[in-house]
Motif scaffolding. Structure first.
Motif, short mmCIF file in Angstrom:
data_model
loop_
_atom_site.label_atom_id
_atom_site.label_comp_id
_atom_site.label_asym_id
_atom_site.label_seq_id
_atom_site.Cartn_x
_atom_site.Cartn_y
_atom_site.Cartn_z
N VAL A 1 0.87 -1.17 0.00
CA VAL A 1 0.00 0.00 0.00
C VAL A 1 0.91 1.23 0.00
N VAL A 2 0.77 2.08 -1.00
CA VAL A 2 1.62 3.27 -1.13
C VAL A 2 0.85 4.49 -0.62
N LEU A 3 1.43 5.18 0.35
CA LEU A 3 0.88 6.42 0.87
C LEU A 3 1.85 7.55 0.53
N ARG A 4 1.36 8.61 -0.09
CA ARG A 4 2.22 9.73 -0.51
C ARG A 4 2.04 10.89 0.47
N TRP A 5 3.16 11.32 1.09
CA TRP A 5 3.14 12.30 2.19
C TRP A 5 3.97 13.52 1.78
N ALA A 6 3.33 14.67 1.68
CA ALA A 6 4.00 15.89 1.22
C ALA A 6 4.24 16.88 2.36
N ASP A 7 5.20 17.77 2.14
CA ASP A 7 5.54 18.81 3.12
C ASP A 7 6.17 19.97 2.36
#
Length: 331
Positions: free
Chosen positions: A32-38
């Motif tokens: 499961v790929v979760l994309r986390w931005a900042d």
């Protein structure tokens, strides 16, 4: 019912085995790929904490959950990233509470100027039922959820050309602020000219004189190298800022309860590291920035505080809800 011959079964099994060998282990496990931005650069503890949380999750799930991190505004402006999480185009983002006021107006109070007495007051409030109420509204109205809270630091002013000793020196000052209404109202209360800009545009705007100054916590001033384009550090301490880790509710709901608990635990562990790192940096950065060439100014704090508190809480009461400011003050 269709029956496979023995030969067809053997050929099919061989093909699957070959594919299994060819595929990476993570793909075989259907990661499961979760994309986390900042929006912050990798020199800042915020995206560093996301990397730490990602590594812990990947390790504890054997790569079954892969959190990919995107620092430095790679996926757009603050507003863009929050809207992407709301739409499901992005899984997660770490962002200031005021930015989320565009979706749930009450949330912007968490980043209001002069609300928090100190970091302990803020932490106490964000562990109270208050955050559950705000979270419920965020889920119901926009399909996003708060799953982590980080300490971002105490915000101070910087100026490129002139010292700021009191609020009188802010008249006509072009102050870069985030694209948030409460920040604009604060600047206006000081007599400044608020200039909303995305963080990724800030360094260039300061270097070219498009704005006179900006306001951010010391670790952000340091990590973004703003001392290179700003001469004065003005210790106004006008806002104590939390940043929130927001997730798309639909994506979050697809994880099992056990996996959600695991991801939360990793985010909390990384947040504790970040909080301590920010506090450590804050304790020495004013002196360090002074030694690097900035002129450190300790202004008349009450002159900044008074006009903001005289106007801002009343101005935003209809947005935040009657009595919410007083309720938080009493915690």
């Amino acid at each position: 019912m269709t029956r496979l011959t023995k030969r067809e079964l053997l050929v099919g099994s061989a093909a699957l085995a070959g594919a299994s060998i060819a595929m990476p282990a993570v793909l075989r496990a259907q990661a499961v790929v979760l994309r986390w931005a900042d929006g912050q650069p990798m020199t800042h503890p915020s995206p560093q904490s996301a990397v730490k949380a990602s590594a812990e999750v990947k390790d504890k799930t054997g790569g079954r959950i892969d959190i990919q991190t995107f620092p430095a505004g790679q996926l757009g402006s603050s507003r863009d990233m929050v809207e992407s999480v709301a739409s499901g185009a992005l899984t997660m983002v770490t962002e200031g509470a005021a930015q989320l006021g565009q979706f749930v107006p009450q949330l912007s109070i968490i980043e209001a100027p002069y609300l928090w007495r100190d970091a302990a007051h803020m932490a106490r409030a964000l562990k109270s039922p208050l955050i559950d109420e705000l979270n419920k509204a965020l889920v119901e109205k926009r399909g996003m959820r708060v799953i982590g809270v980080n300490y971002y630091g105490v915000r101070h002013l910087t100026s490129g050309k002139r010292p700021i000793n009191s609020v009188e020196d802010m008249k006509g000052f072009k102050l870069r602020v985030p694209e948030v209404d409460t920040f604009r109202a604060m600047a206006e209360a000081w007599g400044a000219r608020p200039t909303p800009l995305n963080f990724s545009e800030l360094y260039l705007a300061l270097s070219q004189g498009a704005v006179d100054g900006q306001e951010n916590p010391l670790p952000t001033i340091q990590s973004a190298k703003l001392a290179e384009v700003q001469k004065y550090l003005v210790l106004t301490a006008h806002i104590i800022t939390p940043r929130l880790v927001i997730v798309n509710e639909a994506a979050w709901s697809k994880l099992s309860e056990a996996d959600r608990a695991l991801v939360r635990a990793a985010i909390d562990t990384a947040a504790t590291w970040q909080d301590n790192e920010i506090i450590t940096q804050e304790n020495g950065l004013a002196e360090s920035l002074g030694k690097s060439g900035m002129i450190v100014v300790k202004p008349d704090l009450e002159s900044f505080r008074k006009p903001v508190l005289a106007s801002l809480p009343a101005k935003f009461e209809s947005k935040w809800g009657k009595g919410l400011w007083e309720r938080i003050e009493a915690l």
